[in-house]
Design an enzyme around this catalytic site. Sequence first.
Site, mmCIF file in Angstrom:
data_model
loop_
_atom_site.group_PDB
_atom_site.id
_atom_site.type_symbol
_atom_site.label_atom_id
_atom_site.label_comp_id
_atom_site.label_asym_id
_atom_site.label_seq_id
_atom_site.Cartn_x
_atom_site.Cartn_y
_atom_site.Cartn_z
ATOM 1 N N CYS A 76 -0.564 1.720 0.989
ATOM 2 C CA CYS A 76 0.174 1.316 2.184
ATOM 3 C C CYS A 76 1.666 1.623 2.049
ATOM 4 C CB CYS A 76 -0.061 -0.163 2.466
ATOM 5 S SG CYS A 76 -0.349 -1.146 1.020
ATOM 6 N N HIS A 77 2.123 1.880 0.862
ATOM 7 C CA HIS A 77 3.544 2.183 0.693
ATOM 8 C C HIS A 77 3.858 3.572 1.234
ATOM 9 C CE1 HIS A 77 1.494 3.636 -2.950
ATOM 10 N NE2 HIS A 77 2.352 4.617 -2.887
#
Length: 113
Positions: A63-64
Amino acid sequence: MGANGGCEGEGFFESVYDVVRQVPRGRVVTYGQVAALLGMPQRARYVGFAMHASPGMAGGVPCHRVVFADGRLAAGFAFGGEDEQRRMLAEEGVAFLPSGKVDLARCRWEVGA
DNA sequence: CTTATGACTATGA
DNA sequence: TTCATAGCCATAA
């Protein structure tokens, strides 16, 4: 799900994870772009919600690598702040601008690339 | 039906 | 540049 029949809601999250999972190292995508790939360009907020509910790297969902349309990161909801997030991306080879944003012009991933 | 909320986006000051 | 506001759509109260 048989009796329920409403298992499509999960499909949305799974689709988001599936797309994010396809993002190669050193590449990023925007919330709106992921939403567009799912056929819902206006539901970028739900993509973010999916990230919030995502298992993260433990589930294979980086998700980064999901950033705002302007290349900025989510402050306060990510791994420990934009600063930490920026470092992770830089470690993967993502190019950054002097402003501290991701160089979307170079690192924006898209289907078929 | 109206309000409120949300890891968003675009626009304007 | 940053900040504020509006628009977006789905869901819940």
